[in-house]
Design a protein around this motif. Structure first.
Motif, PDB file in Angstrom:
ATOM      1  N   VAL A  32       0.865  -1.176   0.000  1.00 19.57           N
ATOM      2  CA  VAL A  32       0.000   0.000   0.000  1.00 19.57           C
ATOM      3  C   VAL A  32       0.904   1.228   0.000  1.00 19.57           C
ATOM      4  N   VAL A  33       0.632   2.177  -0.899  1.00 18.59           N
ATOM      5  CA  VAL A  33       1.554   3.286  -1.129  1.00 18.59           C
ATOM      6  C   VAL A  33       0.841   4.625  -0.981  1.00 18.59           C
ATOM      7  N   THR A  34       1.473   5.530  -0.263  1.00 20.17           N
ATOM      8  CA  THR A  34       1.034   6.924  -0.210  1.00 20.17           C
ATOM      9  C   THR A  34       2.032   7.754  -1.004  1.00 20.17           C
ATOM     10  N   SER A  35       1.538   8.417  -2.040  1.00 14.31           N
ATOM     11  CA  SER A  35       2.406   9.225  -2.896  1.00 14.31           C
ATOM     12  C   SER A  35       2.584  10.620  -2.305  1.00 14.31           C
ATOM     13  N   LEU A  36       3.808  11.119  -2.341  1.00 14.40           N
ATOM     14  CA  LEU A  36       4.100  12.463  -1.855  1.00 14.40           C
ATOM     15  C   LEU A  36       4.150  13.477  -2.987  1.00 14.40           C
ATOM     16  N   ASN A  37       3.748  13.051  -4.186  1.00 16.41           N
ATOM     17  CA  ASN A  37       3.701  13.953  -5.334  1.00 16.41           C
ATOM     18  C   ASN A  37       2.523  14.909  -5.165  1.00 16.41           C
ATOM     19  N   PRO A  38       2.769  16.213  -4.967  1.00 14.77           N
ATOM     20  CA  PRO A  38       1.661  17.141  -4.729  1.00 14.77           C
ATOM     21  C   PRO A  38       0.732  17.292  -5.928  1.00 14.77           C
ATOM     22  N   ASP A  39       1.195  16.905  -7.119  1.00 19.02           N
ATOM     23  CA  ASP A  39       0.351  17.022  -8.314  1.00 19.02           C
ATOM     24  C   ASP A  39      -0.703  15.928  -8.398  1.00 19.02           C
ATOM     25  N   TYR A  40      -0.493  14.825  -7.668  1.00 18.87           N
ATOM     26  CA  TYR A  40      -1.446  13.710  -7.734  1.00 18.87           C
ATOM     27  C   TYR A  40      -1.422  12.981  -6.397  1.00 18.87           C
ATOM     28  N   PRO A  41      -2.134  13.486  -5.409  1.00 19.86           N
ATOM     29  CA  PRO A  41      -2.073  12.926  -4.052  1.00 19.86           C
ATOM     30  C   PRO A  41      -2.921  11.678  -3.877  1.00 19.86           C
ATOM     31  N   LEU A  42      -2.285  10.532  -3.951  1.00 21.44           N
ATOM     32  CA  LEU A  42      -2.945   9.259  -3.681  1.00 21.44           C
ATOM     33  C   LEU A  42      -2.562   8.818  -2.274  1.00 21.44           C
ATOM     34  N   ILE A  43      -3.571   8.613  -1.428  1.00 22.64           N
ATOM     35  CA  ILE A  43      -3.351   8.273  -0.031  1.00 22.64           C
ATOM     36  C   ILE A  43      -3.682   6.795   0.191  1.00 22.64           C
ATOM     37  N   ARG A  44      -2.712   6.023   0.636  1.00 24.15           N
ATOM     38  CA  ARG A  44      -2.881   4.582   0.930  1.00 24.15           C
ATOM     39  C   ARG A  44      -3.492   3.860  -0.272  1.00 24.15           C
ATOM     40  N   PHE A  45      -2.848   3.986  -1.392  1.00 23.43           N
ATOM     41  CA  PHE A  45      -3.316   3.360  -2.632  1.00 23.43           C
ATOM     42  C   PHE A  45      -2.831   1.917  -2.663  1.00 23.43           C
ATOM     43  N   ALA A  46      -3.774   0.990  -2.784  1.00 24.58           N
ATOM     44  CA  ALA A  46      -3.445  -0.436  -2.788  1.00 24.58           C
ATOM     45  C   ALA A  46      -2.999  -0.867  -4.175  1.00 24.58           C
ATOM     46  N   THR A  47      -1.799  -1.418  -4.256  1.00 28.92           N
ATOM     47  CA  THR A  47      -1.257  -1.825  -5.554  1.00 28.92           C
ATOM     48  C   THR A  47      -1.778  -3.179  -6.004  1.00 28.92           C
ATOM     49  N   GLY A  48      -2.238  -4.003  -5.059  1.00 34.54           N
ATOM     50  CA  GLY A  48      -2.632  -5.365  -5.402  1.00 34.54           C
ATOM     51  C   GLY A  48      -1.461  -6.326  -5.476  1.00 34.54           C
TER      52      GLY A  48
END
Length: 401
Positions: free
Chosen positions: A267-283
């Motif tokens: 599970v990944v939280t992106s720190l890219n301010p242009d596309y904030p995905l919080i706790r995104f499950a990769t599978g």
């Protein structure tokens, strides 16, 4: 040769410095998402510790696709600085930017030895999917020249590699062999000496074949939604998590972190301010490795791809999902984990539910099994800590031969 060992100072910072910077960045992301016009997420305030991420909901691709269908193209997320829009199966639409190293692939390519003077034959696709642009952006970030070769037309690939003097390859692990074999068939000698691969399994035998040809081959773990997540370094000991993401390993079907070293879903939280995905499950499944890489990079390491987290299995005509197994565990405070075994009993499906508990009465869980899994099955009790920590919550032991 590269002028410096590391891409930047972030790679060797202390754990405390990394934790503080990432906590600040995560809280900024949460603020962006909560304040976005039409956001699908509530304002949950700021986290006190980075570990508090575990209390937030997991965002799955199916949910993101639903959001995007309701609020196209990006589901109400506060996306900024969009230069490209890409499409992945689902369909799911991803933004792409053109600011310096937007996908953070330069960090991996630097570790793989790419730099000024290299001509990178980029054999990732440029059509709709972002893989080609992800690696092109990284190559430009390290000062390399790009031959945007894309996929297919292998004979033309060989000719172009010879004519422009390609020194490096970017693409899937197996396609480089196709190019090299075609070059041998054509009697053409290529100058490729390094490879950065992804999007498929790099088997040890294939890596060794490249090494025998004088080609150093390293792999990264990246997705269309998140960009670079983790990458190999010359130490070749696991994959180092990228500085621009926070990675958690959780039990499939839940957002609950596993014990250190156990296998679970990435599970990944992106720190890219242009596309904030919080706790995104990769599978995808992986596990954290202890310690730091011998190369001197200090971020967490994972073992790489270890299978898929979506273990949904049809038993007796009914789908059983990891989320249902998690619901079974949640019904009983004394249960620490459960594992569903699908097998054959003669010509019929059979289900066994292994429950890790200090309890002694298997019958006490029968009603919960039916209520959560919608099927009857044999219940086996196991002592706490005795079930395998391999990430499987549903194991299909049936043979289809």
């Amino acid at each position: 040769m590269l002028d410096k060992v590391y891409y930047d100072d972030l790679e060797t910072r202390s754990s405390d410095a990394r934790h503080a910077a990432q906590l600040e960045a995560v809280n900024a992301q949460l603020t962006r998402v909560a304040h976005a016009d039409g956001s699908c997420l509530p304002d949950i305030g700021k986290l006190k510790y980075l570990e508090d991420l575990a209390h937030l909901p997991v965002l799955r691709k199916s949910e993101l696709a639903k959001w995007q269908a309701e609020k196209p193209p990006f589901g109400g997320l506060p996306v900024a600085n969009v230069a490209h829009v890409f499409q992945s199966p689902g369909p799911i639409y991803e933004p792409g930017g053109i600011s310096h190293d937007w996908w953070r692939m330069g960090r991996f390519l630097h570790a793989a030895g790419f730099g000024p003077g290299d001509v990178v034959q980029n054999c990732f696709g440029y059509h709709l999917t972002p893989a080609g642009m992800i690696f092109e952006s990284g190559a430009r970030a390290v000062g390399a020249t790009v031959l945007p070769a894309g996929t297919g037309q292998t004979e033309l690939q060989v000719t172009a590699a010879r004519d422009v003097g390609s020194t490096a390859y970017a693409g899937t692990p197996d396609y480089l062999k196709v190019i090299l074999d075609k070059a041998d068939e054509m009697g053409v000698k290529l100058a490729i000496s390094k490879a950065a691969v992804g999007g498929g399994a790099l088997f040890p035998s294939l890596r060794q074949e490249y090494a025998d040809r004088g080609i150093s081959c390293m792999q990264s773990y990246a997705t269309a939604d998140l960009g670079n997540i983790a990458y190999e370094s010359p130490a070749m000991e696991g994959m180092i998590v990228d500085e621009g993401v926070v990675v958690e390993i959780v039990t499939p079907g839940t957002g609950d972190p596993v014990a250190p070293g156990d296998v679970g879903e990435v599970v990944v939280t992106s720190l890219n301010p242009d596309y904030p995905l919080i706790r995104f499950a990769t599978g995808d499944m992986s596990a954290v490795m202890p310690g730091h890489s011998p190369c001197g990079r200090t971020n967490m390491r994972i073992k790489g791809w270890m299978g898929r987290a979506d273990q949904t299995t049809k038993i007796k005509g009914m789908f059983v999902r990891p989320e249902q197994v998690a619901a079974l565990v949640a019904r009983h405070d004394e249960v620490t984990r459960a594992r569903v075994i699908a097998r054959r009993d003669g010509q019929q499906d059979a289900m066994t539910v292994q429950i890790e508990t200090a309890g002694a009465d298997a019958g006490a869980y029968a009603d919960s099994v039916v209520a959560t899994l919608k099927l009857k099955g044999a219940v086996e009790l196991h002592a706490p800590g005795s079930l395998p920590r391999d990430g499987l919550v549903i194991e299909d032991q049936r043979s289809y031969d």
